[in-house]
Design a protein around this motif. Sequence first.
Motif, PDB file in Angstrom:
ATOM      1  N   LEU A  14       0.819  -1.202   0.000  1.00  0.00           N
ATOM      2  CA  LEU A  14       0.000   0.000   0.000  1.00  0.00           C
ATOM      3  C   LEU A  14       0.855   1.256   0.000  1.00  0.00           C
ATOM      4  O   LEU A  14       0.546   2.243  -0.665  1.00  0.00           O
ATOM      5  N   ALA A  15       1.943   1.232   0.741  1.00  0.00           N
ATOM      6  CA  ALA A  15       2.808   2.413   0.826  1.00  0.00           C
ATOM      7  C   ALA A  15       3.493   2.713  -0.487  1.00  0.00           C
ATOM      8  O   ALA A  15       3.919   3.834  -0.735  1.00  0.00           O
ATOM      9  N   SER A  16       3.607   1.706  -1.351  1.00  0.00           N
ATOM     10  CA  SER A  16       4.319   1.912  -2.607  1.00  0.00           C
ATOM     11  C   SER A  16       3.437   2.507  -3.683  1.00  0.00           C
ATOM     12  O   SER A  16       3.896   2.788  -4.779  1.00  0.00           O
ATOM     13  N   VAL A  17       2.141   2.710  -3.413  1.00  0.00           N
ATOM     14  CA  VAL A  17       1.223   3.265  -4.395  1.00  0.00           C
ATOM     15  C   VAL A  17       0.646   4.570  -3.860  1.00  0.00           C
ATOM     16  O   VAL A  17       0.024   4.602  -2.823  1.00  0.00           O
ATOM     17  N   ASN A  18       0.868   5.658  -4.554  1.00  0.00           N
ATOM     18  CA  ASN A  18       0.254   6.918  -4.170  1.00  0.00           C
ATOM     19  C   ASN A  18      -1.227   6.917  -4.521  1.00  0.00           C
ATOM     20  O   ASN A  18      -1.634   6.303  -5.485  1.00  0.00           O
ATOM     21  N   GLU A 194      -5.256   9.884 -25.005  1.00  0.00           N
ATOM     22  CA  GLU A 194      -4.130  10.121 -24.114  1.00  0.00           C
ATOM     23  C   GLU A 194      -4.285   9.165 -22.939  1.00  0.00           C
ATOM     24  O   GLU A 194      -5.396   8.961 -22.443  1.00  0.00           O
ATOM     25  N   HIS A 195      -3.162   8.585 -22.518  1.00  0.00           N
ATOM     26  CA  HIS A 195      -3.217   7.626 -21.408  1.00  0.00           C
ATOM     27  C   HIS A 195      -2.163   7.990 -20.371  1.00  0.00           C
ATOM     28  O   HIS A 195      -1.011   8.296 -20.708  1.00  0.00           O
ATOM     29  N   TYR A 196      -2.580   7.968 -19.091  1.00  0.00           N
ATOM     30  CA  TYR A 196      -1.700   8.305 -17.979  1.00  0.00           C
ATOM     31  C   TYR A 196      -1.736   7.167 -16.967  1.00  0.00           C
ATOM     32  O   TYR A 196      -2.818   6.689 -16.599  1.00  0.00           O
ATOM     33  N   ALA A 197      -0.552   6.746 -16.514  1.00  0.00           N
ATOM     34  CA  ALA A 197      -0.471   5.599 -15.601  1.00  0.00           C
ATOM     35  C   ALA A 197       0.395   5.930 -14.402  1.00  0.00           C
ATOM     36  O   ALA A 197       1.326   6.742 -14.486  1.00  0.00           O
ATOM     37  N   GLY A 198       0.087   5.304 -13.297  1.00  0.00           N
ATOM     38  CA  GLY A 198       0.923   5.344 -12.099  1.00  0.00           C
ATOM     39  C   GLY A 198       1.276   3.918 -11.736  1.00  0.00           C
ATOM     40  O   GLY A 198       0.392   3.136 -11.361  1.00  0.00           O
ATOM     41  N   LEU A 199       2.542   3.564 -11.858  1.00  0.00           N
ATOM     42  CA  LEU A 199       2.959   2.172 -11.668  1.00  0.00           C
ATOM     43  C   LEU A 199       3.651   1.938 -10.341  1.00  0.00           C
ATOM     44  O   LEU A 199       4.151   0.842 -10.095  1.00  0.00           O
ATOM     45  N   GLY A 200       3.696   2.958  -9.481  1.00  0.00           N
ATOM     46  CA  GLY A 200       4.300   2.792  -8.175  1.00  0.00           C
ATOM     47  C   GLY A 200       5.758   3.194  -8.143  1.00  0.00           C
ATOM     48  O   GLY A 200       6.313   3.739  -9.104  1.00  0.00           O
ATOM     49  N   ASN A 204       9.715  -0.734  -6.424  1.00  0.00           N
ATOM     50  CA  ASN A 204       8.677  -1.724  -6.143  1.00  0.00           C
ATOM     51  C   ASN A 204       7.497  -1.518  -7.096  1.00  0.00           C
ATOM     52  O   ASN A 204       6.388  -1.193  -6.688  1.00  0.00           O
ATOM     53  N   LEU A 205       7.741  -1.715  -8.407  1.00  0.00           N
ATOM     54  CA  LEU A 205       6.697  -1.513  -9.405  1.00  0.00           C
ATOM     55  C   LEU A 205       5.547  -2.494  -9.175  1.00  0.00           C
ATOM     56  O   LEU A 205       5.769  -3.668  -8.863  1.00  0.00           O
ATOM     57  N   GLN A 206       4.333  -1.989  -9.357  1.00  0.00           N
ATOM     58  CA  GLN A 206       3.150  -2.759  -9.022  1.00  0.00           C
ATOM     59  C   GLN A 206       2.626  -3.585 -10.190  1.00  0.00           C
ATOM     60  O   GLN A 206       2.824  -3.230 -11.357  1.00  0.00           O
ATOM     61  N   GLY A 207       1.938  -4.675  -9.857  1.00  0.00           N
ATOM     62  CA  GLY A 207       1.228  -5.436 -10.861  1.00  0.00           C
ATOM     63  C   GLY A 207      -0.034  -4.720 -11.288  1.00  0.00           C
ATOM     64  O   GLY A 207      -0.450  -3.719 -10.697  1.00  0.00           O
TER      65      GLY A 207
END
Length: 254
Positions: A14-18, A194-200, A204-207
């Motif tokens: 959880l901490a690794s994802v804003n 347009e596509h925007y992503a948050g991968l962490g 510790n990149l997220q699945g």
Amino acid sequence: MKKLHASLIALSALASVNAWAASDEIQVYTDEMNDPGQYGVELHLNYVPKGSKEVSHDGEIASNHRFQATPEFSYGITKSLEAGLYVPTAISSDGNFYATGLRPRLKYIHPQAEGSIFFWGLNTEFGYSSLKVTDTMWGMEIRPIVGVRTDQWLVSFNPILDIPLSKGGMHAAAFEPSLKVMRKINDELELGIEHYAGLGAMSNLQGWKNQEHTTYLAADFKIKGMEVNFGVGHGYQKAEDDWVIKSIVAFPFN
């Protein structure tokens, strides 16, 4: 001990994802630049008609029904170098107005060989953001820019690193790639996505299930001398906002 170990793993994930709400600047950078000596003024606008009503820390403005307006001032230094300044503001759902930061930027686009359809460059930002809209006050963005522009198509990819420089948030660089694909309809209109992503955090990149994604149906068009980017976006997976409406208006200056 097994339960404790499992709990620590969950907290770490959880901490690794804003909590990734709509930012004050929703834009994919391309090869567009001011000419040397040319000033530019753009107004970035976005509104969240349906978003989170929760906050991640005391004093934050919930993203639901939040409106953000960010003037951007720019100046062409050379043919390949441009400076800019963002002055973000926000209005909360109860109508209160807030100044939410100040961020200078510097953008470089490598000179293209004659006839080449490929472009690349780099934009860097450094500045301050209010705790009304973020959980880390000082930060830096490193934004590589790579793309292709033809008579009919524009494709631009920005593999962004968002680096917190003060306490709060993940305390680690986050990977937030963005992509723009547009098809020219005529001299006044381009349509695409347009596509925007948050991968962490990079460490510790997220699945897929824990990633944050927002995809916009977008239009670039001209009206009364102004260049306008308009998009309606839908957030999914762990994105904080379900729907976002955004626009960028570039005013004729010179």
